[in-house]
Design an enzyme around this catalytic site. Sequence first.
Site, PDB file in Angstrom:
ATOM      1  CG  HIS A 220      -0.309   0.145   2.529  1.00 45.22           C
ATOM      2  ND1 HIS A 220       0.094   1.355   3.054  1.00 45.22           N
ATOM      3  CD2 HIS A 220       0.000  -0.792   3.463  1.00 45.22           C
ATOM      4  CE1 HIS A 220       0.611   1.163   4.245  1.00 45.22           C
ATOM      5  NE2 HIS A 220       0.574  -0.142   4.522  1.00 45.22           N
TER       6      HIS A 220
ATOM      7  CB  CYS B  87       2.153  -3.366   5.006  1.00 45.86           C
ATOM      8  SG  CYS B  87       0.582  -3.896   5.703  1.00 45.86           S
TER       9      CYS B  87
END
Length: 442
Positions: free
Chosen positions: A338, A356
């Site tokens: 992201h 992430c």
Amino acid sequence: MRADQDQLTRRRGGRAGVRRRALAAGVIAAALALTSACTSGGGDKPSSWRGGTETPPPKAAATISEPQADAKDVPASTAITFSTKEAVETTVELKDSAGETVEGTLAADGKSWLPSGALKYGETYTATVTATGDDGRPATATSTFTTMAKPTKQIRVSSFLGDGQTVGVGMPLIVKFSRAVPEDYRDDVQRRMTVTSVPAQEGIWHWISPTEIHYRPKQFWKAGSKVKYRVQAGGLPMGDGWYGRADLTVDINIGPALIMTVDNKTKRMTVTRNGKVVKTIPVSLGKKSTPSSSGTMVVIEKLRKTVFDTFEELGPEEGYRTKIDYAQRLTWGGEFIHAAPWSEGQQGSVNVSHGCVNVSMANGAWLFSNTRIGDPITVKGTERKLQNGNGWTDWNMSWEEYVKGSALPYDPDAGTDPDADTDAGTDATPDPDASASTGTTD
């Protein structure tokens, strides 16, 4: 005197006639006796002087073993199972009670024939198997049977993908059952599951759980492939009196081979399309307390905008609630690719995320517009190994390990189209570092 002589003459003539007739009868009887003495065998065989010849039986033979003749309550999923001897050609015909022909396909081993769809419930069918030998003479076997009444306990079969969808080269085919399939029935279910790809590619089904089964090729799908998968579950026994509700067929397309590789050592993501590097992106991975998972994953879902809320998972001290752009899920545990504008200064040099793959806003937008569900990503060199089952981790297993999840012995030719074109290129399947992860969101 004339009268007496005439009578005498008639009497003599009469006796002479009797003798002649008796003699003629004797000659005929002798001729018949002579003729019967020259024939071969008894009267049940034709005589050569009449032009008859003995006809041998056909060299080929056929027998139907299932469904047996006059069988009742036959599952609507039944196949016609048979055997033949000395046959150079075999055909199977199935007709319903109205004489309508049922379409179907002969199995590759030539021992069974499967209707193209579930049969009608409570209907009578007649199967005819015709075997022809090299003498050109056919031999037939027939079986008339009646299917069962529609069952009340039915299992729904569903696919994650829908017709016409285009997915990445790492996309597994995912089929789910609304009720657990007992282990003893999984081989029967898997026999009714076929995959055809153009170009042809080697692959196999793998049971993820009693309610879910996946399929992947030995290597990533070839870019631009056409893939069709079919589950003939209608009327199929699935244990404990449960039956498949209906058949399922799905046609999908495979997009270009877009593959992402992240190296923790360099803090860089390399993106290739059909084997050529198209972009190199600085990243920040999980910090030591929440490391990213090393292994091969695929994009599970794409969210243009979302909110990461970890208060329930991490508690009030560590938890956070953050708006996120260009999020692409990789694991069920919460690892995403992201955009993270707050870490752009650390991307390419320091790991600061909660597991992430952080990228800049610009790179997040580029990735989001170029990737598809099923595009693979391999992360290397982190402290944690990807746990199989934490996402679609089909590619995190070796081929040998994946094959073990099949309920049937591995057949390289199963589920492929032998006549399909095999041209097309894609990147080879990566060799993931290993397995294991939980991972939290950033």
